[in-house]
Design a protein around this motif. Sequence first.
Motif, PDB file in Angstrom:
ATOM      1  N   LEU A  72      15.069  37.279   0.834  1.00  0.00           N
ATOM      2  CA  LEU A  72      15.341  35.901   1.237  1.00  0.00           C
ATOM      3  C   LEU A  72      15.978  35.895   2.623  1.00  0.00           C
ATOM      4  O   LEU A  72      16.507  36.914   3.076  1.00  0.00           O
ATOM      5  CB  LEU A  72      16.263  35.234   0.217  1.00  0.00           C
ATOM      6  CG  LEU A  72      15.695  35.099  -1.205  1.00  0.00           C
ATOM      7  CD1 LEU A  72      16.702  34.387  -2.108  1.00  0.00           C
ATOM      8  CD2 LEU A  72      14.361  34.369  -1.193  1.00  0.00           C
ATOM      9  N   PRO A  73      15.947  34.755   3.313  1.00  0.00           N
ATOM     10  CA  PRO A  73      16.497  34.705   4.668  1.00  0.00           C
ATOM     11  C   PRO A  73      17.967  35.092   4.700  1.00  0.00           C
ATOM     12  O   PRO A  73      18.760  34.679   3.849  1.00  0.00           O
ATOM     13  CB  PRO A  73      16.302  33.239   5.080  1.00  0.00           C
ATOM     14  CG  PRO A  73      15.227  32.721   4.189  1.00  0.00           C
ATOM     15  CD  PRO A  73      15.365  33.469   2.896  1.00  0.00           C
ATOM     16  N   GLY A  74      18.332  35.908   5.706  1.00  0.00           N
ATOM     17  CA  GLY A  74      19.727  36.265   5.904  1.00  0.00           C
ATOM     18  C   GLY A  74      20.466  35.168   6.655  1.00  0.00           C
ATOM     19  O   GLY A  74      19.885  34.165   7.089  1.00  0.00           O
ATOM     20  N   GLN A  75      21.757  35.380   6.856  1.00  0.00           N
ATOM     21  CA  GLN A  75      22.574  34.363   7.485  1.00  0.00           C
ATOM     22  C   GLN A  75      22.094  34.050   8.896  1.00  0.00           C
ATOM     23  O   GLN A  75      22.059  32.893   9.321  1.00  0.00           O
ATOM     24  CB  GLN A  75      24.042  34.812   7.515  1.00  0.00           C
ATOM     25  CG  GLN A  75      25.004  33.740   8.042  1.00  0.00           C
ATOM     26  CD  GLN A  75      24.943  32.457   7.210  1.00  0.00           C
ATOM     27  OE1 GLN A  75      24.899  32.495   5.984  1.00  0.00           O
ATOM     28  NE2 GLN A  75      24.947  31.315   7.897  1.00  0.00           N
ATOM     29  N   VAL A  97      13.405  30.171  -0.963  1.00  0.00           N
ATOM     30  CA  VAL A  97      13.591  30.641  -2.344  1.00  0.00           C
ATOM     31  C   VAL A  97      12.705  31.829  -2.725  1.00  0.00           C
ATOM     32  O   VAL A  97      12.927  32.437  -3.770  1.00  0.00           O
ATOM     33  CB  VAL A  97      13.324  29.495  -3.344  1.00  0.00           C
ATOM     34  CG1 VAL A  97      14.365  28.397  -3.172  1.00  0.00           C
ATOM     35  CG2 VAL A  97      11.916  28.926  -3.182  1.00  0.00           C
ATOM     36  N   ARG A  98      11.713  32.173  -1.882  1.00  0.00           N
ATOM     37  CA  ARG A  98      10.796  33.259  -2.241  1.00  0.00           C
ATOM     38  C   ARG A  98      10.493  34.129  -1.033  1.00  0.00           C
ATOM     39  O   ARG A  98      10.425  33.650   0.098  1.00  0.00           O
ATOM     40  CB  ARG A  98       9.481  32.694  -2.788  1.00  0.00           C
ATOM     41  CG  ARG A  98       9.584  32.091  -4.179  1.00  0.00           C
ATOM     42  CD  ARG A  98       8.347  31.286  -4.513  1.00  0.00           C
ATOM     43  NE  ARG A  98       7.115  32.041  -4.312  1.00  0.00           N
ATOM     44  CZ  ARG A  98       5.909  31.490  -4.280  1.00  0.00           C
ATOM     45  NH1 ARG A  98       5.769  30.179  -4.423  1.00  0.00           N
ATOM     46  NH2 ARG A  98       4.843  32.244  -4.108  1.00  0.00           N
ATOM     47  N   GLU A  99      10.305  35.406  -1.307  1.00  0.00           N
ATOM     48  CA  GLU A  99       9.855  36.323  -0.263  1.00  0.00           C
ATOM     49  C   GLU A  99       8.355  36.135  -0.058  1.00  0.00           C
ATOM     50  O   GLU A  99       7.614  35.977  -1.021  1.00  0.00           O
ATOM     51  CB  GLU A  99      10.137  37.773  -0.673  1.00  0.00           C
ATOM     52  CG  GLU A  99       9.721  38.806   0.367  1.00  0.00           C
ATOM     53  CD  GLU A  99      10.101  40.220  -0.039  1.00  0.00           C
ATOM     54  OE1 GLU A  99       9.771  41.161   0.707  1.00  0.00           O
ATOM     55  OE2 GLU A  99      10.731  40.377  -1.115  1.00  0.00           O
ATOM     56  N   LEU A 101      19.071  31.868   8.667  1.00  0.00           N
ATOM     57  CA  LEU A 101      19.371  30.530   8.159  1.00  0.00           C
ATOM     58  C   LEU A 101      19.974  29.618   9.224  1.00  0.00           C
ATOM     59  O   LEU A 101      19.859  28.394   9.130  1.00  0.00           O
ATOM     60  CB  LEU A 101      20.320  30.628   6.965  1.00  0.00           C
ATOM     61  CG  LEU A 101      19.702  31.180   5.676  1.00  0.00           C
ATOM     62  CD1 LEU A 101      20.770  31.407   4.626  1.00  0.00           C
ATOM     63  CD2 LEU A 101      18.620  30.233   5.148  1.00  0.00           C
ATOM     64  N   GLU A 102      20.607  30.197  10.237  1.00  0.00           N
ATOM     65  CA  GLU A 102      21.193  29.377  11.287  1.00  0.00           C
ATOM     66  C   GLU A 102      20.142  28.508  11.968  1.00  0.00           C
ATOM     67  O   GLU A 102      20.450  27.419  12.439  1.00  0.00           O
ATOM     68  CB  GLU A 102      21.885  30.276  12.319  1.00  0.00           C
ATOM     69  CG  GLU A 102      23.178  30.900  11.816  1.00  0.00           C
ATOM     70  CD  GLU A 102      23.851  31.748  12.877  1.00  0.00           C
ATOM     71  OE1 GLU A 102      23.391  31.702  14.049  1.00  0.00           O
ATOM     72  OE2 GLU A 102      24.823  32.447  12.558  1.00  0.00           O
ATOM     73  N   ILE A 103      18.933  28.986  12.027  1.00  0.00           N
ATOM     74  CA  ILE A 103      17.869  28.177  12.634  1.00  0.00           C
ATOM     75  C   ILE A 103      16.989  27.524  11.567  1.00  0.00           C
ATOM     76  O   ILE A 103      16.531  26.400  11.738  1.00  0.00           O
ATOM     77  CB  ILE A 103      17.026  29.018  13.608  1.00  0.00           C
ATOM     78  CG1 ILE A 103      16.034  28.135  14.357  1.00  0.00           C
ATOM     79  CG2 ILE A 103      16.286  30.125  12.890  1.00  0.00           C
ATOM     80  CD1 ILE A 103      15.332  28.857  15.489  1.00  0.00           C
ATOM     81  N   LEU A 104      16.755  28.196  10.450  1.00  0.00           N
ATOM     82  CA  LEU A 104      15.904  27.624   9.403  1.00  0.00           C
ATOM     83  C   LEU A 104      16.503  26.351   8.822  1.00  0.00           C
ATOM     84  O   LEU A 104      15.778  25.399   8.498  1.00  0.00           O
ATOM     85  CB  LEU A 104      15.682  28.658   8.294  1.00  0.00           C
ATOM     86  CG  LEU A 104      14.851  29.894   8.669  1.00  0.00           C
ATOM     87  CD1 LEU A 104      14.819  30.890   7.510  1.00  0.00           C
ATOM     88  CD2 LEU A 104      13.434  29.495   9.062  1.00  0.00           C
ATOM     89  N   GLU A 105      17.818  26.310   8.686  1.00  0.00           N
ATOM     90  CA  GLU A 105      18.458  25.120   8.117  1.00  0.00           C
ATOM     91  C   GLU A 105      18.275  23.900   9.025  1.00  0.00           C
ATOM     92  O   GLU A 105      18.170  22.767   8.544  1.00  0.00           O
ATOM     93  CB  GLU A 105      19.952  25.372   7.888  1.00  0.00           C
ATOM     94  CG  GLU A 105      20.255  26.305   6.716  1.00  0.00           C
ATOM     95  CD  GLU A 105      19.948  25.662   5.365  1.00  0.00           C
ATOM     96  OE1 GLU A 105      19.579  24.470   5.336  1.00  0.00           O
ATOM     97  OE2 GLU A 105      20.069  26.347   4.341  1.00  0.00           O
ATOM     98  N   VAL A 163      12.512  35.249  11.629  1.00  0.00           N
ATOM     99  CA  VAL A 163      12.245  33.820  11.442  1.00  0.00           C
ATOM    100  C   VAL A 163      10.783  33.525  11.736  1.00  0.00           C
ATOM    101  O   VAL A 163      10.094  32.833  10.967  1.00  0.00           O
ATOM    102  CB  VAL A 163      13.168  32.975  12.345  1.00  0.00           C
ATOM    103  CG1 VAL A 163      12.658  31.537  12.446  1.00  0.00           C
ATOM    104  CG2 VAL A 163      14.592  32.969  11.804  1.00  0.00           C
ATOM    105  N   VAL A 164      10.283  34.036  12.856  1.00  0.00           N
ATOM    106  CA  VAL A 164       8.887  33.811  13.232  1.00  0.00           C
ATOM    107  C   VAL A 164       7.955  34.386  12.172  1.00  0.00           C
ATOM    108  O   VAL A 164       7.000  33.733  11.733  1.00  0.00           O
ATOM    109  CB  VAL A 164       8.595  34.438  14.604  1.00  0.00           C
ATOM    110  CG1 VAL A 164       7.101  34.381  14.917  1.00  0.00           C
ATOM    111  CG2 VAL A 164       9.391  33.725  15.692  1.00  0.00           C
ATOM    112  N   ASP A 165       8.226  35.595  11.744  1.00  0.00           N
ATOM    113  CA  ASP A 165       7.378  36.237  10.741  1.00  0.00           C
ATOM    114  C   ASP A 165       7.388  35.451   9.437  1.00  0.00           C
ATOM    115  O   ASP A 165       6.340  35.213   8.821  1.00  0.00           O
ATOM    116  CB  ASP A 165       7.871  37.666  10.504  1.00  0.00           C
ATOM    117  CG  ASP A 165       6.939  38.469   9.610  1.00  0.00           C
ATOM    118  OD1 ASP A 165       5.709  38.411   9.813  1.00  0.00           O
ATOM    119  OD2 ASP A 165       7.436  39.160   8.692  1.00  0.00           O
TER     120      ASP A 165
END
Length: 635
Positions: free
Chosen positions: A385-388, A407-409, A391-395, A567-569
């Motif tokens: 799952l995304p790391g911290q 929630v899923r790889e 998440l800074e950009i995904l959120e 993030v891009v991947d």
Amino acid sequence: MKRYARQLRDRAGRQLRAWIALIALCALSSAGQAAPGAYPGVTTSHGYAAFGQLKYQSGFDHFDYTNPAAPKGGEYRYGLQGTFDSLNPVALLGTFPPVLLFTADSLLEQSRDEPASFYCLICKQVRWPQDLAWVEFELDPRARFTDGSPITVEDVIYSFRLGEGLSVPAFSRLSQIIDRAERTGPSTVRFHFAMKDNPTLITVIGLMPVVSKADFERRDPHKPSLDRPVMASPYRVASADPGRNLVLERDPDYWAADHPVNRGRWNFDHLRQDYYRDASLLNEAFMAGLDDLRVETDAAKLKQLEGLPAFRSGDILNDSLEYENGAVYNSLTINARVPFLSDRRVRQALVLAYDFEWTRKVILGGDYGRLESYFANSEFKAEGLPGQGELEILEIYRGSLPPEIFVREPHPPVGGNRAKMRQNLLQARGLLRQAGYRVEGGKLIDPANGQPVTLDLLAYSPVTMNQMGLFIANMERLGVTVTFRHADAAQLRHLMRNYDYDLLLYRNAFAPLPTPGHGMLLIWTSEAADKPSLLNYSGVKHPAIDEAMQRMVSATDRQTVVDMMRVVDRIARWEFYSVPLQHSYPTPVGEMPISYWNRFGRPETEPSYFFSVYTADVWWHDAEKAAHITHGASR
């Protein structure tokens, strides 16, 4: 320069211990082995490490993966599929032999047993400030072009400015990252970057091929030409027969033959590149002994090779080279610019229609690893799952991202038998219905025009289509007709430059670099999607990816680079911009199988990054082994 003078005046009154602290701070910079010398606050070194420390100290003798006692002589022959119609390595127009760039000298030479270290070649020293606002190269006074003329600051600046025209990415990307270039001394040139604190930019300008200003000013440097170029290189063009072969001869007066980065390299008197129209001819040429080495991409060819007398006698050998660089991403590229393919649900349906496990077992017949990630075999692959940091950009963009990201790889669907294939196709049909498409008379109808949906699949060779048979059949079951379109090398290049395809079956020529930089913007950004002749073949347009790319190129620490690449991947995989295919080779990811005629010597340690099959530059001709070969053609 005013700011620099002001810094000197400010520091003039500091005590000696402040100077010592400054020297220690420079020593901890990204290049590691540094000395401030006459440039307070500026690192001066024999090399540059984008991250980590340089392995080789100043004054080193040779790279560990070379044999400094290797004899010179003989010929290395490598076969390629395709053609060339130009010897101009600058112009984007035309097709030039890639070996011209692979043998070109640059300001810095990358070490191939380190992930991101570069050492002076044309330059004698390289220096940069703490904020990485610029880089300055002091040229080696011994540096020469293949015509014997000295390499000057004017040549370096001219090479940089070639990127302002219609040139290949090795030049064109420079104008996007460099604000200006200036002569700062009789043999020094400084490049001012458009941004600060970016550790990858130095490597971009450092790897720029350097061409002769006097030679290229005699022609239009941005048009195809069969004139033999004057470049900085250990080789020069001996003969060129477009569409058939190119022969390079080693320059006996090459100025850097005994340079530490070259000692034990460039051992062949001649490099010959033979061109063939299709893969079957290329295969036959190797087995007949017309070419010396091939990278094995087909398990069936490996089995065929084992039946040859030349293989049983030991004249042909098989080996597998382990590599630590990222794996080349092979895929069926989905062009999201096409209205039908602009819907994520439609793209996911296409991914579900491809049964990798069945194709690997029935068609490919080998131990191919699957390339789930765009950056396989590297730390940029998104796992778990995304790391911290991610998440800074995904959120920020959660509302525009697929909810699965959180929630899923990301993993491609699994097939291999009728039950799983049926389940995947049912899911694909449901996705197409959700997107507003219905099947009438066995055809999927586009509600916008009431016409059946058809897709064209562009490929560089009919041979590559064998693994697409089941995919095309499955698409027909979903009501979509997929037609195959084959193009030769020149046509393919034109169509790709203009993104004129629905689906593209193409083996990417670029492996992910351990030091990604500004070149990634040409592949992933929304701006690149709207410009022809760039590398965003899927038409990726996503604000989260755009921001991740900007953060990546401006990052001052390694972890941010890693997080943004992940993030891009992660986004690209969940947006289904392509159908991931198999590893390039019938081996697990991280291994490259080769077959070669047993006439070469090899160093005890092979390069762990980017072994060059075009030049085999760390191998050498072994006359004793060659004398014992009893099969194959001879010259």
